[in-house]
Design a protein around this motif. Structure first.
Motif, mmCIF file in Angstrom:
data_model
loop_
_atom_site.group_PDB
_atom_site.id
_atom_site.type_symbol
_atom_site.label_atom_id
_atom_site.label_comp_id
_atom_site.label_asym_id
_atom_site.label_seq_id
_atom_site.Cartn_x
_atom_site.Cartn_y
_atom_site.Cartn_z
ATOM 1 N N GLU A 147 -13.190 12.697 5.675
ATOM 2 C CA GLU A 147 -14.039 11.863 6.527
ATOM 3 C C GLU A 147 -15.437 12.448 6.715
ATOM 4 O O GLU A 147 -16.380 11.719 7.006
ATOM 5 N N GLU A 148 -15.576 13.756 6.572
ATOM 6 C CA GLU A 148 -16.864 14.390 6.833
ATOM 7 C C GLU A 148 -17.769 14.332 5.607
ATOM 8 O O GLU A 148 -17.325 14.078 4.482
ATOM 9 N N ASP A 150 -17.087 11.276 3.301
ATOM 10 C CA ASP A 150 -17.561 10.164 4.143
ATOM 11 C C ASP A 150 -16.657 8.934 3.982
ATOM 12 O O ASP A 150 -17.131 7.800 4.012
ATOM 13 N N GLU A 151 -15.381 9.165 3.833
ATOM 14 C CA GLU A 151 -14.469 8.045 3.595
ATOM 15 C C GLU A 151 -13.251 8.176 4.511
ATOM 16 O O GLU A 151 -12.636 9.243 4.584
ATOM 17 N N THR A 152 -12.922 7.101 5.188
ATOM 18 C CA THR A 152 -11.796 7.103 6.122
ATOM 19 C C THR A 152 -10.656 6.263 5.578
ATOM 20 O O THR A 152 -10.858 5.111 5.185
ATOM 21 N N VAL A 153 -9.472 6.841 5.554
ATOM 22 C CA VAL A 153 -8.275 6.094 5.164
ATOM 23 C C VAL A 153 -7.789 5.336 6.394
ATOM 24 O O VAL A 153 -7.510 5.931 7.437
ATOM 25 N N VAL A 154 -7.690 4.020 6.265
ATOM 26 C CA VAL A 154 -7.334 3.191 7.424
ATOM 27 C C VAL A 154 -5.880 2.760 7.414
ATOM 28 O O VAL A 154 -5.353 2.334 8.449
ATOM 29 N N ALA A 155 -5.199 2.842 6.278
ATOM 30 C CA ALA A 155 -3.800 2.412 6.232
ATOM 31 C C ALA A 155 -3.101 2.983 5.015
ATOM 32 O O ALA A 155 -3.723 3.293 3.992
ATOM 33 N N ILE A 156 -1.780 3.113 5.154
ATOM 34 C CA ILE A 156 -0.909 3.492 4.035
ATOM 35 C C ILE A 156 0.037 2.325 3.772
ATOM 36 O O ILE A 156 0.731 1.865 4.688
ATOM 37 N N ASP A 191 3.897 -0.652 -1.699
ATOM 38 C CA ASP A 191 3.195 -0.684 -2.979
ATOM 39 C C ASP A 191 2.599 0.666 -3.363
ATOM 40 O O ASP A 191 1.895 0.770 -4.371
ATOM 41 N N ARG A 192 2.867 1.679 -2.552
ATOM 42 C CA ARG A 192 2.363 3.036 -2.791
ATOM 43 C C ARG A 192 0.861 3.047 -3.070
ATOM 44 O O ARG A 192 0.387 3.370 -4.162
ATOM 45 N N GLN A 193 0.125 2.715 -2.016
ATOM 46 C CA GLN A 193 -1.326 2.768 -2.101
ATOM 47 C C GLN A 193 -1.883 3.029 -0.705
ATOM 48 O O GLN A 193 -1.244 2.724 0.306
ATOM 49 N N ILE A 194 -3.063 3.626 -0.680
ATOM 50 C CA ILE A 194 -3.765 3.803 0.600
ATOM 51 C C ILE A 194 -4.982 2.880 0.596
ATOM 52 O O ILE A 194 -5.504 2.525 -0.480
ATOM 53 N N ILE A 195 -5.413 2.495 1.793
ATOM 54 C CA ILE A 195 -6.581 1.626 1.938
ATOM 55 C C ILE A 195 -7.709 2.455 2.544
ATOM 56 O O ILE A 195 -7.576 3.015 3.638
ATOM 57 N N ALA A 196 -8.807 2.567 1.822
ATOM 58 C CA ALA A 196 -9.955 3.351 2.282
ATOM 59 C C ALA A 196 -11.222 2.771 1.697
ATOM 60 O O ALA A 196 -11.243 2.366 0.530
ATOM 61 N N GLY A 197 -12.281 2.752 2.500
ATOM 62 C CA GLY A 197 -13.565 2.272 2.002
ATOM 63 C C GLY A 197 -13.513 0.845 1.506
ATOM 64 O O GLY A 197 -14.260 0.479 0.592
#
Length: 403
Positions: A34-35, A77-83, A87-93
Protein backbone atom coordinates in the motif's frame (compact mmCIF):
# COMPACT_ATOMS: atom_id res chain seq x y z
CA UNK A 1 2.17 -23.35 -9.32
CA UNK A 2 2.13 -20.78 -12.07
CA UNK A 3 1.30 -17.74 -9.95
CA UNK A 4 1.92 -16.70 -6.33
CA UNK A 5 0.63 -13.39 -4.97
CA UNK A 6 1.89 -11.87 -1.72
CA UNK A 7 -0.19 -9.11 -0.11
CA UNK A 8 1.81 -6.79 2.14
CA UNK A 9 5.23 -5.36 1.24
CA UNK A 10 6.71 -5.16 4.71
CA UNK A 11 9.43 -7.25 6.32
CA UNK A 12 7.44 -10.49 6.07
CA UNK A 13 6.27 -10.00 2.49
CA UNK A 14 9.71 -9.01 1.26
CA UNK A 15 11.32 -11.96 3.04
CA UNK A 16 8.74 -14.37 1.63
CA UNK A 17 9.20 -13.43 -2.04
CA UNK A 18 12.99 -13.43 -1.72
CA UNK A 19 12.90 -16.89 -0.15
CA UNK A 20 10.59 -18.24 -2.86
CA UNK A 21 13.10 -17.23 -5.52
CA UNK A 22 16.03 -18.53 -3.46
CA UNK A 23 14.25 -21.89 -3.14
CA UNK A 24 13.91 -22.12 -6.90
CA UNK A 25 10.35 -20.98 -7.59
CA UNK A 26 10.25 -19.79 -11.22
CA UNK A 27 6.57 -18.93 -11.69
CA UNK A 28 4.89 -15.55 -11.70
CA UNK A 29 5.49 -13.76 -8.38
CA UNK A 30 3.70 -10.56 -7.35
CA UNK A 31 4.28 -8.47 -4.21
CA UNK A 32 1.64 -5.81 -3.47
CA UNK A 33 2.14 -2.95 -1.00
CA UNK A 34 0.00 0.00 0.00
CA UNK A 35 2.90 2.39 0.61
CA UNK A 36 4.85 4.34 -1.97
CA UNK A 37 8.27 3.18 -0.77
CA UNK A 38 9.67 -0.28 -1.49
CA UNK A 39 9.96 -2.65 1.50
CA UNK A 40 11.94 -1.04 4.32
CA UNK A 41 13.11 -1.60 7.89
CA UNK A 42 10.76 -0.31 10.57
CA UNK A 43 12.90 -0.32 13.76
CA UNK A 44 15.22 2.54 12.65
CA UNK A 45 12.23 4.70 11.65
CA UNK A 46 11.61 6.10 15.12
CA UNK A 47 15.29 6.30 16.01
CA UNK A 48 18.09 6.90 13.49
CA UNK A 49 15.82 7.95 10.62
CA UNK A 50 13.73 10.29 12.77
CA UNK A 51 16.89 11.86 14.22
CA UNK A 52 18.34 12.40 10.73
CA UNK A 53 21.10 9.83 11.23
CA UNK A 54 19.93 7.48 8.46
CA UNK A 55 19.02 8.33 4.88
CA UNK A 56 15.83 6.99 3.33
CA UNK A 57 17.54 4.64 0.90
CA UNK A 58 19.42 3.01 3.79
CA UNK A 59 16.06 1.95 5.23
CA UNK A 60 15.30 -0.20 2.20
CA UNK A 61 15.58 -3.92 2.87
CA UNK A 62 17.01 -4.46 -0.61
CA UNK A 63 17.94 -2.18 -3.52
CA UNK A 64 14.91 -1.29 -5.62
CA UNK A 65 16.50 -3.12 -8.54
CA UNK A 66 16.39 -6.44 -6.66
CA UNK A 67 12.73 -7.04 -7.41
CA UNK A 68 12.94 -6.54 -11.15
CA UNK A 69 16.23 -8.42 -11.32
CA UNK A 70 14.57 -11.43 -9.68
CA UNK A 71 11.36 -11.34 -11.67
CA UNK A 72 9.25 -10.06 -8.80
CA UNK A 73 6.38 -7.82 -9.89
CA UNK A 74 6.48 -5.21 -7.11
CA UNK A 75 3.28 -3.16 -7.08
CA UNK A 76 3.33 -0.17 -4.76
CA UNK A 77 0.59 2.35 -3.89
CA UNK A 78 -1.93 -0.43 -4.41
CA UNK A 79 -4.60 -1.65 -2.00
CA UNK A 80 -6.13 -5.11 -2.16
CA UNK A 81 -9.85 -4.67 -1.49
CA UNK A 82 -11.09 -8.27 -1.72
CA UNK A 83 -10.13 -11.92 -2.03
CA UNK A 84 -12.23 -14.09 -4.33
CA UNK A 85 -11.49 -17.53 -2.91
CA UNK A 86 -13.81 -19.35 -5.34
CA UNK A 87 -12.05 -18.11 -8.47
CA UNK A 88 -8.68 -17.70 -6.72
CA UNK A 89 -8.08 -14.06 -7.47
CA UNK A 90 -7.57 -10.84 -5.55
CA UNK A 91 -9.15 -7.50 -6.45
CA UNK A 92 -6.79 -4.51 -6.38
CA UNK A 93 -6.50 -1.27 -8.29
CA UNK A 94 -9.81 -1.92 -10.04
CA UNK A 95 -8.65 -5.18 -11.59
CA UNK A 96 -8.49 -8.88 -10.75
CA UNK A 97 -5.21 -10.76 -10.33
CA UNK A 98 -5.34 -14.58 -10.31
CA UNK A 99 -3.31 -16.74 -7.97
CA UNK A 100 -2.56 -20.40 -7.42
CA UNK A 101 -1.31 -19.59 -3.92
CA UNK A 102 -1.81 -16.42 -1.90
CA UNK A 103 0.22 -15.23 1.10
CA UNK A 104 -1.17 -12.58 3.45
CA UNK A 105 1.56 -10.51 5.11
CA UNK A 106 -0.69 -7.58 5.96
CA UNK A 107 1.08 -6.69 9.20
CA UNK A 108 -0.49 -4.64 11.96
CA UNK A 109 -1.70 -1.12 12.61
CA UNK A 110 -1.15 1.04 15.71
CA UNK A 111 -4.05 1.57 18.06
CA UNK A 112 -5.14 5.21 18.13
CA UNK A 113 -6.88 7.38 20.66
CA UNK A 114 -10.59 7.80 19.91
CA UNK A 115 -11.81 11.08 18.49
CA UNK A 116 -13.81 11.69 21.66
CA UNK A 117 -10.50 12.07 23.53
CA UNK A 118 -8.97 14.32 20.89
CA UNK A 119 -7.21 11.57 19.00
CA UNK A 120 -8.00 13.17 15.63
CA UNK A 121 -6.32 16.49 16.40
CA UNK A 122 -3.27 17.43 14.37
CA UNK A 123 -0.10 16.89 16.36
CA UNK A 124 -1.28 13.53 17.72
CA UNK A 125 1.02 10.87 16.29
CA UNK A 126 1.49 7.13 16.16
CA UNK A 127 4.75 5.44 15.16
CA UNK A 128 4.47 2.64 12.62
CA UNK A 129 5.32 3.60 9.05
CA UNK A 130 7.33 6.07 7.02
CA UNK A 131 4.44 8.52 6.68
CA UNK A 132 3.93 8.57 10.46
CA UNK A 133 7.56 9.45 11.12
CA UNK A 134 7.81 12.00 8.30
CA UNK A 135 4.74 13.76 9.71
CA UNK A 136 6.19 13.78 13.21
CA UNK A 137 9.77 14.78 12.37
CA UNK A 138 9.31 18.60 12.24
CA UNK A 139 7.92 18.56 15.78
CA UNK A 140 10.95 16.78 17.26
CA UNK A 141 12.98 19.80 18.36
CA UNK A 142 14.66 21.09 21.51
CA UNK A 143 12.29 22.66 24.02
CA UNK A 144 9.11 21.21 22.54
CA UNK A 145 6.68 19.66 25.01
CA UNK A 146 5.60 16.08 24.37
CA UNK A 147 3.13 13.75 26.00
CA UNK A 148 3.70 10.04 25.45
CA UNK A 149 0.62 7.90 26.07
CA UNK A 150 1.53 4.32 26.94
CA UNK A 151 4.30 2.74 28.96
CA UNK A 152 5.12 -0.27 26.81
CA UNK A 153 8.28 -0.53 24.74
CA UNK A 154 6.85 1.67 21.97
CA UNK A 155 6.10 4.47 24.42
CA UNK A 156 9.40 4.15 26.26
CA UNK A 157 11.37 4.26 23.01
CA UNK A 158 9.43 7.36 21.94
CA UNK A 159 10.16 9.04 25.27
CA UNK A 160 13.87 8.26 24.91
CA UNK A 161 14.01 9.76 21.41
CA UNK A 162 12.22 12.93 22.51
CA UNK A 163 14.42 13.42 25.56
CA UNK A 164 17.54 12.80 23.48
CA UNK A 165 16.35 15.60 21.20
CA UNK A 166 16.13 17.99 24.15
CA UNK A 167 12.35 17.94 24.55
CA UNK A 168 10.27 18.11 27.73
CA UNK A 169 8.58 14.72 28.07
CA UNK A 170 5.71 13.46 30.18
CA UNK A 171 4.85 9.78 29.87
CA UNK A 172 1.60 8.41 31.28
CA UNK A 173 0.62 4.79 31.81
CA UNK A 174 -2.93 4.01 32.94
CA UNK A 175 -1.92 0.66 34.44
CA UNK A 176 -0.22 0.53 37.85
CA UNK A 177 3.21 0.25 36.24
CA UNK A 178 5.05 0.48 32.94
CA UNK A 179 5.70 -2.71 30.93
CA UNK A 180 2.86 -4.36 32.82
CA UNK A 181 1.94 -6.80 30.05
CA UNK A 182 5.40 -7.63 28.73
CA UNK A 183 7.96 -7.63 31.54
CA UNK A 184 8.46 -8.42 35.21
CA UNK A 185 8.37 -5.70 37.88
CA UNK A 186 12.17 -5.99 38.13
CA UNK A 187 12.60 -4.95 34.50
CA UNK A 188 9.99 -2.22 34.87
CA UNK A 189 11.86 -0.85 37.91
CA UNK A 190 15.11 -0.82 35.92
CA UNK A 191 13.61 1.15 33.03
CA UNK A 192 11.63 3.48 35.26
CA UNK A 193 14.87 4.51 36.95
CA UNK A 194 16.58 4.90 33.57
CA UNK A 195 13.93 7.28 32.24
CA UNK A 196 13.77 9.30 35.44
CA UNK A 197 17.55 9.74 35.32
CA UNK A 198 17.10 11.18 31.85
CA UNK A 199 14.47 13.65 33.01
CA UNK A 200 11.21 12.02 31.87
CA UNK A 201 8.19 12.95 33.99
CA UNK A 202 6.90 9.38 34.24
CA UNK A 203 3.45 8.92 35.76
CA UNK A 204 2.09 5.44 36.34
CA UNK A 205 -1.50 4.66 37.27
CA UNK A 206 -2.46 7.83 35.41
CA UNK A 207 -4.89 7.82 32.52
CA UNK A 208 -5.88 10.45 29.98
CA UNK A 209 -9.14 12.33 30.36
CA UNK A 210 -8.85 14.17 27.04
CA UNK A 211 -6.59 16.19 24.77
CA UNK A 212 -7.35 19.86 24.19
CA UNK A 213 -7.06 22.15 21.20
CA UNK A 214 -9.18 23.37 18.30
CA UNK A 215 -7.48 21.84 15.24
CA UNK A 216 -4.00 21.15 16.63
CA UNK A 217 -3.37 19.64 20.04
CA UNK A 218 -2.35 22.25 22.60
CA UNK A 219 -2.67 20.37 25.84
CA UNK A 220 -4.02 17.47 27.83
CA UNK A 221 -6.16 16.93 30.90
CA UNK A 222 -5.12 13.81 32.78
CA UNK A 223 -7.52 11.57 34.68
CA UNK A 224 -6.32 13.04 37.98
CA UNK A 225 -7.15 16.55 36.78
CA UNK A 226 -3.59 17.62 35.94
CA UNK A 227 -3.41 19.98 32.95
CA UNK A 228 -0.44 19.95 30.60
CA UNK A 229 0.54 22.40 27.86
CA UNK A 230 1.78 20.44 24.84
CA UNK A 231 3.20 20.74 21.37
CA UNK A 232 2.68 17.11 20.35
CA UNK A 233 1.40 13.76 21.57
CA UNK A 234 2.82 10.33 20.72
CA UNK A 235 0.48 7.41 21.23
CA UNK A 236 2.10 4.06 21.98
CA UNK A 237 -0.71 1.81 23.16
CA UNK A 238 -0.01 -1.25 21.07
CA UNK A 239 -0.84 -2.59 17.63
CA UNK A 240 -3.65 -4.69 16.17
CA UNK A 241 -3.19 -7.31 13.44
CA UNK A 242 -4.58 -6.35 10.03
CA UNK A 243 -7.23 -9.02 9.55
CA UNK A 244 -10.07 -7.21 7.75
CA UNK A 245 -9.21 -8.58 4.31
CA UNK A 246 -8.94 -12.14 5.61
CA UNK A 247 -12.07 -11.84 7.73
CA UNK A 248 -14.12 -10.54 4.78
CA UNK A 249 -12.93 -13.57 2.81
CA UNK A 250 -14.25 -15.90 5.50
CA UNK A 251 -10.91 -17.04 6.90
CA UNK A 252 -10.62 -17.97 10.58
CA UNK A 253 -9.51 -15.12 12.84
CA UNK A 254 -8.03 -15.90 16.26
CA UNK A 255 -5.73 -13.17 17.59
CA UNK A 256 -4.77 -12.57 13.96
CA UNK A 257 -5.22 -14.65 10.84
CA UNK A 258 -5.22 -18.19 12.20
CA UNK A 259 -2.79 -20.58 10.53
CA UNK A 260 -1.70 -24.15 11.14
CA UNK A 261 1.84 -25.03 12.11
CA UNK A 262 2.90 -24.80 8.45
CA UNK A 263 1.44 -21.31 7.90
CA UNK A 264 -1.71 -22.36 6.03
CA UNK A 265 -4.99 -20.65 6.79
CA UNK A 266 -8.44 -22.27 6.74
CA UNK A 267 -8.14 -22.12 2.93
CA UNK A 268 -5.32 -24.43 1.79
CA UNK A 269 -4.47 -22.04 -1.05
CA UNK A 270 -3.97 -19.09 1.33
CA UNK A 271 -1.08 -18.66 3.74
CA UNK A 272 -0.15 -15.95 6.29
CA UNK A 273 3.01 -14.74 8.03
CA UNK A 274 4.28 -11.89 10.18
CA UNK A 275 2.49 -9.59 12.62
CA UNK A 276 -0.91 -10.48 11.16
CA UNK A 277 -0.67 -14.25 11.71
CA UNK A 278 -1.26 -16.46 14.74
CA UNK A 279 -0.04 -20.04 14.88
CA UNK A 280 0.09 -23.06 17.24
CA UNK A 281 3.25 -23.26 19.35
CA UNK A 282 3.95 -25.65 22.17
CA UNK A 283 0.35 -26.21 23.18
CA UNK A 284 -0.97 -22.67 22.71
CA UNK A 285 -1.77 -20.24 19.92
CA UNK A 286 0.51 -17.20 19.74
CA UNK A 287 1.22 -14.21 17.54
CA UNK A 288 4.68 -12.68 17.63
CA UNK A 289 5.32 -9.00 16.88
CA UNK A 290 8.99 -8.85 15.95
CA UNK A 291 11.34 -8.50 13.01
CA UNK A 292 12.80 -11.91 13.81
CA UNK A 293 9.44 -13.60 13.53
CA UNK A 294 8.46 -11.70 10.39
CA UNK A 295 11.59 -12.98 8.63
CA UNK A 296 11.70 -16.52 10.02
CA UNK A 297 8.00 -17.22 9.70
CA UNK A 298 7.84 -15.79 6.18
CA UNK A 299 10.79 -17.94 5.08
CA UNK A 300 9.20 -21.02 6.66
CA UNK A 301 5.93 -20.29 4.85
CA UNK A 302 7.78 -19.84 1.56
CA UNK A 303 9.36 -23.25 1.91
CA UNK A 304 6.04 -24.82 2.87
CA UNK A 305 4.26 -23.21 -0.07
CA UNK A 306 6.73 -25.14 -2.21
CA UNK A 307 5.99 -28.42 -0.42
CA UNK A 308 8.45 -28.64 2.48
CA UNK A 309 5.75 -29.44 5.06
CA UNK A 310 8.09 -28.32 7.89
CA UNK A 311 6.42 -27.08 11.10
CA UNK A 312 7.38 -23.56 12.19
CA UNK A 313 9.00 -23.72 15.65
CA UNK A 314 10.49 -20.31 16.46
CA UNK A 315 12.96 -19.35 19.18
CA UNK A 316 11.64 -15.85 19.94
CA UNK A 317 13.94 -12.93 20.55
CA UNK A 318 13.37 -9.17 20.66
CA UNK A 319 15.24 -5.94 21.32
CA UNK A 320 14.67 -2.32 22.31
CA UNK A 321 17.05 0.65 22.15
CA UNK A 322 16.57 3.42 24.72
CA UNK A 323 19.21 6.12 25.24
CA UNK A 324 22.52 4.25 25.52
CA UNK A 325 20.83 1.03 26.62
CA UNK A 326 20.24 -1.98 24.41
CA UNK A 327 17.68 -4.36 25.84
CA UNK A 328 17.85 -7.87 24.37
CA UNK A 329 15.14 -10.41 25.19
CA UNK A 330 15.32 -14.14 24.61
CA UNK A 331 12.31 -16.42 24.98
CA UNK A 332 8.75 -15.69 26.12
CA UNK A 333 8.11 -14.95 29.80
CA UNK A 334 4.42 -15.96 29.89
CA UNK A 335 3.75 -18.16 32.89
CA UNK A 336 6.89 -17.27 34.84
CA UNK A 337 6.84 -17.89 38.59
CA UNK A 338 9.90 -15.95 39.69
CA UNK A 339 12.72 -13.78 38.39
CA UNK A 340 16.42 -13.99 39.23
CA UNK A 341 18.56 -10.87 38.89
CA UNK A 342 22.18 -11.12 37.80
CA UNK A 343 24.30 -8.00 38.34
CA UNK A 344 25.97 -6.56 35.28
CA UNK A 345 29.59 -5.75 34.64
CA UNK A 346 28.77 -2.02 35.02
CA UNK A 347 26.17 0.07 36.84
CA UNK A 348 24.21 0.42 33.61
CA UNK A 349 23.96 -3.30 32.88
CA UNK A 350 22.06 -6.22 34.39
CA UNK A 351 20.00 -9.21 33.38
CA UNK A 352 16.74 -10.71 34.64
CA UNK A 353 16.17 -14.44 34.23
CA UNK A 354 12.60 -15.76 34.17
CA UNK A 355 11.82 -19.19 35.55
CA UNK A 356 8.62 -21.23 35.44
CA UNK A 357 9.25 -23.24 38.59
CA UNK A 358 12.77 -24.59 37.93
CA UNK A 359 12.68 -24.13 34.12
CA UNK A 360 14.38 -21.16 32.44
CA UNK A 361 11.98 -19.60 29.91
CA UNK A 362 13.20 -16.05 29.17
CA UNK A 363 15.93 -13.47 29.78
CA UNK A 364 15.89 -9.67 29.76
CA UNK A 365 19.45 -8.42 29.26
CA UNK A 366 20.20 -4.70 29.62
CA UNK A 367 23.58 -3.80 28.12
CA UNK A 368 24.55 -7.40 28.83
CA UNK A 369 25.11 -9.09 25.46
CA UNK A 370 26.92 -12.11 26.95
CA UNK A 371 24.02 -12.77 29.35
CA UNK A 372 21.63 -12.56 26.42
CA UNK A 373 23.60 -14.91 24.19
CA UNK A 374 24.11 -17.50 26.93
CA UNK A 375 20.49 -17.25 28.04
CA UNK A 376 19.26 -17.64 24.47
CA UNK A 377 21.39 -20.74 23.92
CA UNK A 378 20.28 -22.26 27.23
CA UNK A 379 16.61 -21.73 26.38
CA UNK A 380 16.99 -23.14 22.90
CA UNK A 381 18.78 -26.20 24.32
CA UNK A 382 16.13 -26.69 27.00
CA UNK A 383 18.69 -26.25 29.78
CA UNK A 384 18.05 -24.52 33.12
CA UNK A 385 21.10 -23.35 35.10
CA UNK A 386 21.54 -23.62 38.84
CA UNK A 387 20.01 -20.41 40.28
CA UNK A 388 22.75 -19.93 42.88
CA UNK A 389 25.48 -20.17 40.25
CA UNK A 390 23.56 -17.87 37.92
CA UNK A 391 23.11 -15.17 40.57
CA UNK A 392 26.79 -15.22 41.52
CA UNK A 393 28.56 -12.53 39.45
CA UNK A 394 31.78 -14.54 39.70
CA UNK A 395 30.26 -17.44 37.73
CA UNK A 396 31.52 -17.77 34.17
CA UNK A 397 28.26 -17.82 32.20
CA UNK A 398 29.73 -19.88 29.40
CA UNK A 399 30.39 -22.66 31.88
CA UNK A 400 26.64 -22.94 32.42
CA UNK A 401 26.26 -24.09 28.83
CA UNK A 402 28.37 -27.16 29.50
CA UNK A 403 26.65 -28.04 32.77
Amino acid sequence: MDSIVVVGAGQAGASLVAKLRAEGYTGRLTLIGEEHAPPYQRPPLSKKYLMGEMALDRLYLRPESFYADNGIDLRLDETVVAIDRKDRQIIAGGHALPYDALALCTGAVPRRLPGSLGGELRGVHVVRNLADVNEMAPAIRPGARALVVGGGYIGLEAAAVCRSAGMEVTLIEAAPRILGRVAAPETADWFRALHKRHGVDLREGTGLDRLTGEEHVTGAILADGTRLDLDLVIVGIGISPCTALAEAAGLTIDNGIATDTFGRTADPAIWAAGDCASFPWRGERIRLESVQNAIDQAEAVARNMLGAEAPYDPHPWFWSDQYDVKLQIAGLNAGYTHVLRRPGATETSASHWYFASDRLIAVDAMNAPRDYMVGKRLIEAGKSPDPAALADPVTDLKALLAA
